[in-house]
Design a protein around this motif. Structure first.
Motif, PDB file in Angstrom:
ATOM      1  N   UNK A 116     -32.459 -29.696  37.714  1.00  0.00           N
ATOM      2  CA  UNK A 116     -32.501 -29.717  39.143  1.00  0.00           C
ATOM      3  C   UNK A 116     -33.003 -27.515  39.324  1.00  0.00           C
TER       4      UNK A 116
ATOM      5  N   UNK B 142     -35.859 -24.445  40.831  1.00  0.00           N
ATOM      6  CA  UNK B 142     -35.467 -24.193  41.338  1.00  0.00           C
ATOM      7  C   UNK B 142     -34.891 -22.273  40.710  1.00  0.00           C
TER       8      UNK B 142
ATOM      9  N   UNK C 277     -35.707 -26.351  46.521  1.00  0.00           N
ATOM     10  CA  UNK C 277     -34.234 -26.743  46.095  1.00  0.00           C
ATOM     11  C   UNK C 277     -34.850 -28.305  45.978  1.00  0.00           C
ATOM     12  N   UNK C 278     -34.615 -28.871  44.787  1.00  0.00           N
ATOM     13  CA  UNK C 278     -34.425 -30.123  44.445  1.00  0.00           C
ATOM     14  C   UNK C 278     -32.747 -30.415  44.594  1.00  0.00           C
ATOM     15  N   UNK C 279     -32.661 -31.561  44.981  1.00  0.00           N
ATOM     16  CA  UNK C 279     -31.651 -32.193  45.390  1.00  0.00           C
ATOM     17  C   UNK C 279     -31.084 -33.750  44.996  1.00  0.00           C
TER      18      UNK C 279
ATOM     19  N   UNK D 207     -33.764 -38.135  44.756  1.00  0.00           N
ATOM     20  CA  UNK D 207     -33.717 -36.957  44.740  1.00  0.00           C
ATOM     21  C   UNK D 207     -34.536 -36.632  46.712  1.00  0.00           C
ATOM     22  N   UNK D 208     -34.217 -35.375  47.051  1.00  0.00           N
ATOM     23  CA  UNK D 208     -34.523 -34.394  48.099  1.00  0.00           C
ATOM     24  C   UNK D 208     -35.341 -32.834  48.224  1.00  0.00           C
TER      25      UNK D 208
ATOM     26  N   UNK E  69     -37.045 -29.592  48.515  1.00  0.00           N
ATOM     27  CA  UNK E  69     -37.716 -29.048  49.874  1.00  0.00           C
ATOM     28  C   UNK E  69     -38.280 -27.774  49.127  1.00  0.00           C
TER      29      UNK E  69
END
Lengths: 130, 130, 130
Positions: free
Chosen positions: B15, B19, B62-64, B85-86, B88
């Motif tokens: 992630x 990003x 943003x890879x959460x 994952x969420x 953004x």
């Protein structure tokens, strides 16, 4: 695999079973005498599973359960987990219904049973809703 | 460091590399023969990295990626990871463009290579989009 | 409990202490000479805790801190943590105020002190805001 990692997996299995509507997998994560205290009040596990079998207002969900704060009891066979979660309840596309997103806190009392960690009590609290 | 923790770090490195648009770091997380099956279909890793080098519609992301469900294979050198994952995707301020948020599921086949876990196959599925 | 799991718990204790406005619990997570570099610039921990005691614009919050990328130093008594977080700042219902949601990155320098991991430096960066 450490107890901490097995306990994390217990929560992640819960979220996948809930999202896939896999009631059998869901039932297997709880002890036979477990209770769930959530949106419908305190329910014995069998009664709670019955309500999960009913048609859902939202056909798709994503339970994004975060890293739990874990406390293993001094006996080594009980544990308390405290995790934040964001639950996305998704309306059917084309239904005109709005999605629902909930900020939640999952509190779990877990017990080791036959070598596997199971949920003995699950308390969910809604912190916010959109 | 346990295998479980190295596997979690693999996802978190993914992630951050994605990003930070750090293509070299990103390439180093995959095996040479890896495949990515995502929004653009199934691609060999080199081809997928080429598409990552192209200009992005969203300058910031943003890879959460959440806690993965981890299954290490019986050989001890392969593992399957399953993480929500969420993601953004953020439009340039002032561009007038809207942000995009995606609810995703990342499925990873990992393999230990030269003592380090690498991604051999990454499958991403979009659950919801806003 | 492994160092990795104690370090994860340090972040989760931080989020619960912040959300419960438990200043004493919050203070106990930092070394005496800690610094916090956030929205108000770089502050010594005592000064930062003073600002946390002031009335809040948002009465309720949920700090959803994700899985950290963890690097334990070669001395074994220092560690660097890098975690994404989504912070939900919730306006009072009926106040007419809007909620605020922030996508953040938490960078923590931790140090083992008297057998417990503590935060020595916390740097927060806002990636997006809604």
């Amino acid at each position: 695999v450490t107890d901490h990692d097995e306990l994390r997996a217990l929560l992640q299995r819960y979220s996948r079973a809930a999202d896939e509507r896999d009631l059998q997998a869901l039932a297997g994560l709880f002890t036979a005498d477990a209770h769930v205290d959530g949106a419908r009040g305190d329910q014995a596990i069998d009664r709670w599973l019955d309500t999960m079998r009913a048609p859902r207002a939202f056909p798709t969900s994503m339970h994004d359960i975060g890293e739990p704060l874990i406390e293993v009891g001094s006996d080594g066979d009980t544990a308390a987990l405290d995790a934040y979660a964001v639950v996305y309840q998704l309306a059917d596309t084309g239904s005109g219904g709005a999605d629902l997103t909930l900020g939640m806190r999952y509190l779990v009392d877990a017990r080791r049973h036959d070598g596997h960690w199971r949920i003995e009590r699950l308390t969910t609290r809604t912190i916010w809703m959109r």
